[in-house]
Design an enzyme around this catalytic site. Structure first.
Site, PDB file in Angstrom:
ATOM      1  N   LYS A  35      32.617  59.853  27.059  1.00 57.38           N
ATOM      2  CA  LYS A  35      32.082  58.537  27.440  1.00 57.38           C
ATOM      3  C   LYS A  35      30.710  58.693  28.095  1.00 57.38           C
ATOM      4  O   LYS A  35      29.777  57.954  27.795  1.00 57.38           O
ATOM      5  CB  LYS A  35      33.014  57.873  28.464  1.00 57.38           C
ATOM      6  CG  LYS A  35      34.043  56.964  27.872  1.00 57.38           C
ATOM      7  CD  LYS A  35      34.729  56.158  28.970  1.00 57.38           C
ATOM      8  CE  LYS A  35      35.735  55.208  28.354  1.00 57.38           C
ATOM      9  NZ  LYS A  35      36.490  54.455  29.345  1.00 57.38           N
ATOM     10  N   THR A 119      42.291  46.520  40.339  1.00 57.75           N
ATOM     11  CA  THR A 119      43.377  45.631  40.780  1.00 57.75           C
ATOM     12  C   THR A 119      44.490  46.492  41.361  1.00 57.75           C
ATOM     13  O   THR A 119      45.076  47.312  40.648  1.00 57.75           O
ATOM     14  CB  THR A 119      43.907  44.812  39.581  1.00 57.75           C
ATOM     15  OG1 THR A 119      42.802  44.098  39.019  1.00 57.75           O
ATOM     16  CG2 THR A 119      44.997  43.853  39.999  1.00 57.75           C
ATOM     17  N   PHE A 150      37.088  39.586  38.721  1.00 57.48           N
ATOM     18  CA  PHE A 150      37.679  38.464  37.972  1.00 57.48           C
ATOM     19  C   PHE A 150      37.110  38.320  36.566  1.00 57.48           C
ATOM     20  O   PHE A 150      37.353  37.322  35.905  1.00 57.48           O
ATOM     21  CB  PHE A 150      37.485  37.160  38.752  1.00 57.48           C
ATOM     22  CG  PHE A 150      38.125  37.183  40.113  1.00 57.48           C
ATOM     23  CD1 PHE A 150      39.501  37.019  40.257  1.00 57.48           C
ATOM     24  CD2 PHE A 150      37.367  37.418  41.253  1.00 57.48           C
ATOM     25  CE1 PHE A 150      40.096  37.077  41.508  1.00 57.48           C
ATOM     26  CE2 PHE A 150      37.961  37.473  42.510  1.00 57.48           C
ATOM     27  CZ  PHE A 150      39.330  37.302  42.645  1.00 57.48           C
ATOM     28  N   ASN A 206      45.620  36.098  38.532  1.00 64.08           N
ATOM     29  CA  ASN A 206      46.022  36.546  37.194  1.00 64.08           C
ATOM     30  C   ASN A 206      47.418  36.060  36.833  1.00 64.08           C
ATOM     31  O   ASN A 206      47.671  35.647  35.707  1.00 64.08           O
ATOM     32  CB  ASN A 206      45.994  38.076  37.117  1.00 64.08           C
ATOM     33  CG  ASN A 206      44.679  38.570  36.567  1.00 64.08           C
ATOM     34  OD1 ASN A 206      43.751  37.784  36.381  1.00 64.08           O
ATOM     35  ND2 ASN A 206      44.570  39.850  36.305  1.00 64.08           N
ATOM     36  N   PHE A 247      43.271  27.336  29.357  1.00 64.86           N
ATOM     37  CA  PHE A 247      44.518  28.103  29.298  1.00 64.86           C
ATOM     38  C   PHE A 247      45.712  27.253  28.881  1.00 64.86           C
ATOM     39  O   PHE A 247      46.828  27.471  29.320  1.00 64.86           O
ATOM     40  CB  PHE A 247      44.791  28.811  30.634  1.00 64.86           C
ATOM     41  CG  PHE A 247      44.066  30.131  30.718  1.00 64.86           C
ATOM     42  CD1 PHE A 247      42.705  30.168  30.909  1.00 64.86           C
ATOM     43  CD2 PHE A 247      44.748  31.321  30.559  1.00 64.86           C
ATOM     44  CE1 PHE A 247      42.020  31.363  30.927  1.00 64.86           C
ATOM     45  CE2 PHE A 247      44.072  32.535  30.590  1.00 64.86           C
ATOM     46  CZ  PHE A 247      42.701  32.545  30.776  1.00 64.86           C
ATOM     47  N   CYS A 258      45.337  43.374  31.585  1.00 60.67           N
ATOM     48  CA  CYS A 258      45.557  42.823  32.929  1.00 60.67           C
ATOM     49  C   CYS A 258      46.830  41.989  33.078  1.00 60.67           C
ATOM     50  O   CYS A 258      47.707  42.366  33.856  1.00 60.67           O
ATOM     51  CB  CYS A 258      44.341  42.006  33.342  1.00 60.67           C
ATOM     52  SG  CYS A 258      42.878  43.034  33.529  1.00 60.67           S
ATOM     53  N   LYS A 261      50.346  43.824  32.890  1.00 57.23           N
ATOM     54  CA  LYS A 261      50.654  44.771  33.971  1.00 57.23           C
ATOM     55  C   LYS A 261      50.609  44.090  35.348  1.00 57.23           C
ATOM     56  O   LYS A 261      51.378  44.438  36.239  1.00 57.23           O
ATOM     57  CB  LYS A 261      49.727  45.990  33.922  1.00 57.23           C
ATOM     58  CG  LYS A 261      48.355  45.796  34.496  1.00 57.23           C
ATOM     59  CD  LYS A 261      47.596  47.112  34.586  1.00 57.23           C
ATOM     60  CE  LYS A 261      46.135  46.886  34.960  1.00 57.23           C
ATOM     61  NZ  LYS A 261      45.908  46.283  36.261  1.00 57.23           N
TER      62      LYS A 261
END
Ligand code: NAD
Length: 439
Positions: A35, A119, A150, A206, A247, A258, A261
Site C-alpha cells: 500500500k 470506531t 462519520f 451507526n 435511509f 461499519c 460490525k
C-alpha cells in the site's frame, strides 16, 4: 501542525489527505508495504472518488511510510485510524489499535495528543491512555482524545472536508484545544464531549442508521405480503421532517465495513454489561434475512439455479466504492455456485477485489450488455448509476429468460409495464409480463 496518521485505509488515508489539504504536514503510516509503495507512486490503493486527485495536489505536504518511529517521534498529533474488525463473538477486535498505541509510546520524543479515530467500544480510549503511559520510553506528556469518523465510502472526501459535525471527546482541555486547532480550517460544527460520550456517539449514530434500514426493510417485506408499495410508503413517510427522507430505501440490507460490525459490537458490549439492546438485536436479525432475499425469490421461478446462467450486476456493498466487506455478492454468489449455476458478473470498480475471492469461478464481463447476454436470471445487488440508467427494454433483448430480481429497486414500476419480462423487487408488486407460471 505536524501530524501522523496510523493506518491508510478508507478513514486514515482520507483523513491524512484532507488534513494536508488544510495546511498540515502529514505522515501517513501503514504496515502494508505494498500500500505504501502505491501511495508513494502518487496513487491511491483504494477506490474513493476524488481521493487520488486531492492526494496528488497535496503531495508536498504528504509523506507515506512504514517507518512509524520516524513518523511518530516528533508529531504534534497522532491519529489512530486502523481497522477494528469483528471478532467471532461479535465484539470489536482492538489488537491493531493497541499495537499502534505501543508503537506510539515507544516512539514519541515530545508531548503529543493521540487521537482515536477508529470506531472503538466505549472505554477503549481509557485503555489506550493506560497502554501509552505504561509503555512510554521518553519523559513526555501524552494526551488521548476520541474523534470518531462519520465519513461514508463513496463520498468520503466531501464528508470529511464538509463534515456534518466534528466530535471531540476529551478529558483534558489541552487535548480538546489542540484538536480544535487541527480542525480550525474545516467548515463544520465542533462538539466537545466526554471521551466515553464521543465513543458512544459513533456507535449510536451507526446503529441508528442501520436500524432505520432494517425498519424500512421490514415494512417493505410486509408491503409485499399485503400489496402496498414501499416506494410510496417511504415517500409519504419522508415528508415528515421528524423522520426525514434519507435511509428509507428498501433493499437487500446493509453491508460494508461499519454497520454490520458496529451493530454487533454494541450489542455485544451491552450484553457484557447484562443489558440486552433489543432494537439492535432486531436490526441485526432482519439484516441477516434480508441479504438472501433474492435467492429466496429466485426459488419462485426455479427450484435450483443448477445448469442456469446467472447475471449479477454489482459486487461492491454499495455504489461509489470497491469495498466488498459484508457485500451481498459475497453471500449470494457462493450459493449460486453451490447450486451449480454459471455466474457472469459486472461491476465498474470492484473486480480486482472480487478476484481475490473468486479468481476463476465466475465470468468477469466488461459491460452490462455482455453480462446479460443469454442468461436465465439477473440479480441486481448494487445500485450503480450505470445499472439505474440501463434501459429496461434491453434486458428482454439480451437475456434468454428475462427474469430480473432487483435487490435495490433501481427501476420505477411504471417503466416496466410494457416490457416483456418478470421484474421482482423489494416491497413492491411483482411484474410478470412473461405469463410465467411460478412454482
Ligand atoms: P481499513 O481496513 O480500510 O484500513 C486499516 C489500515 O490500517 C490498513 O491499511 C492496515 O494495513 C492498517 N494498519 C493495521 N495495523 C497498523 C499499524 N500497526 N500501523 C499502521 N497501520 C496499520 O479500515 P477503514 O475502513 O479505514 O476503517 C478504520 C476504522 O475507521 C475502523 O475502526 C472503522 O470502523 C472506522 N470507520 C470506517 C469508516 C468506513 O467507511 N470505512 C467510516 C467511519 C469509521
Amino acid at each position: 501542525m505536524k501530524i501522523a496518521v496510523a493506518g491508510t485505509g478508507y478513514v486514515g488515508l482520507v483523513t491524512g489527505v484532507c488534513l494536508a489539504e488544510n495546511g498540515h504536514s502529514v505522515s501517513c503510516v501503514d504496515v502494508d508495504e505494498n500500500k505504501v509503495n502505491i501511495m508513494k507512486s502518487g496513487k491511491s490503493p483504494i477506490y474513493e472518488p476524488g481521493l487520488t486527485e486531492l492526494m496528488r495536489k497535496n503531495l508536498d505536504s504528504l509523506n507515506f511510510t512504514t517507518n512509524y518511529k520516524s513518523a511518530y517521534k516528533d508529531a504534534d498529533v497522532i491519529f489512530i485510524g486502523v481497522g477494528t474488525p469483528e471478532k467471532r463473538d461479535g465484539s470489536a477486535n482492538l489488537s491493531h489499535v493497541y499495537s499502534v498505541a505501543i508503537q506510539i509510546a515507544e516512539s514519541i520524543e515530545k508531548d503529543c495528543v493521540v487521537v482515536v479515530k477508529s470506531t472503538v467500544p466505549i472505554g477503549t480510549n481509557d485503555k489506550v491512555e493506560e497502554i501509552l503511559r505504561a509503555n512510554l520510553v521518553h519523559n513526555v506528556n501524552v494526551y488521548v482524545a476520541s474523534n470518531p469518523e462519520f465519513l461514508a465510502q463513496g463520498s468520503a472526501i466531501k464528508d470529511t472536508l464538509y463534515s456534518s459535525r466534528i466530535v471531540i471527546g476529551a478529558e483534558e482541555e489541552f487535548a480538546a484545544e489542540t484538536l480544535k486547532k487541527v480542525y480550525k480550517n474545516f467548515n463544520a460544527p465542533i462538539l466537545v464531549t466526554k471521551r466515553k460520550s464521543a465513543e458512544m456517539i459513533k456507535y449510536a449514530s451507526n446503529d441508528f442508521l442501520a436500524l432505520k434500514i432494517s425498519f424500512i426493510n421490514e415494512i417493505a417485506n410486509l408491503c409485499e405480503i399485503i400489496g402496498a408499495d414501499i416506494d410510496e410508503v417511504a415517500l409519504g413517510m419522508g415528508y415528515d421532517n421528524r423522520i426525514g427522507n434519507k435511509f428509507l430505501n428498501s433493499g437487500i440490507g446493509y453491508g460494508g465495513s461499519c454497520f454490520p460490525k458496529d451493530t454487533k459490537a454494541l450489542h455485544w458490549l451491552a450484553n457484557f454489561h447484562d443489558y440486552e439492546l433489543k432494537t439492535i438485536k432486531a436490526t441485526i436479525d432482519i439484516n441477516e434475512n434480508q441479504k438472501i432475499k433474492l435467492i429466496k425469490k429466485s426459488r419462485k421461478y426455479f427450484d435450483s439455479l443448477n445448469g442456469l446462467t446467472v447475471a449479477v450486476l454489482g459486487l461492491s456493498f454499495k455504489p461509489g466504492t470497491d469495498d466488498l466487506r459484508e457485500a451481498p455478492s459475497l453471500v449470494n454468489i457462493p450459493i449460486m455456485l453451490e447450486d451449480g449455476a454459471k455466474v457472469k458478473v459486472w461491476d465498474p470498480v470492484a473486480f480486482e477485489n472480487f478476484r481475490k475471492f473468486y479468481p476463476n469461478q465466475v465470468t468477469y464481463c466488461d459491460s452490462i450488455e455482455e453480462t446479460l447476454l443469454n442468461t436465465d436470471i439477473c440479480f441486481i445487488f448494487t445500485e450503480w448509476e450505470e445499472v439505474r440508467n440501463f434501459k429496461i427494454s434491453d434486458y428482454s433483448k439480451l437475456m434468454k429468460n428475462p427474469i430480473i430480481l432487483d435487490g435495490r429497486n433501481c427501476y420505477k414500476l411504471h417503466e416496466i409495464e410494457k416490457n416483456n419480462l418478470i421484474y421482482d423487487s423489494i416491497g413492491r408488486e411483482t411484474i410478470n409480463n412473461l405469463k410465467y407460471t411460478m412454482v
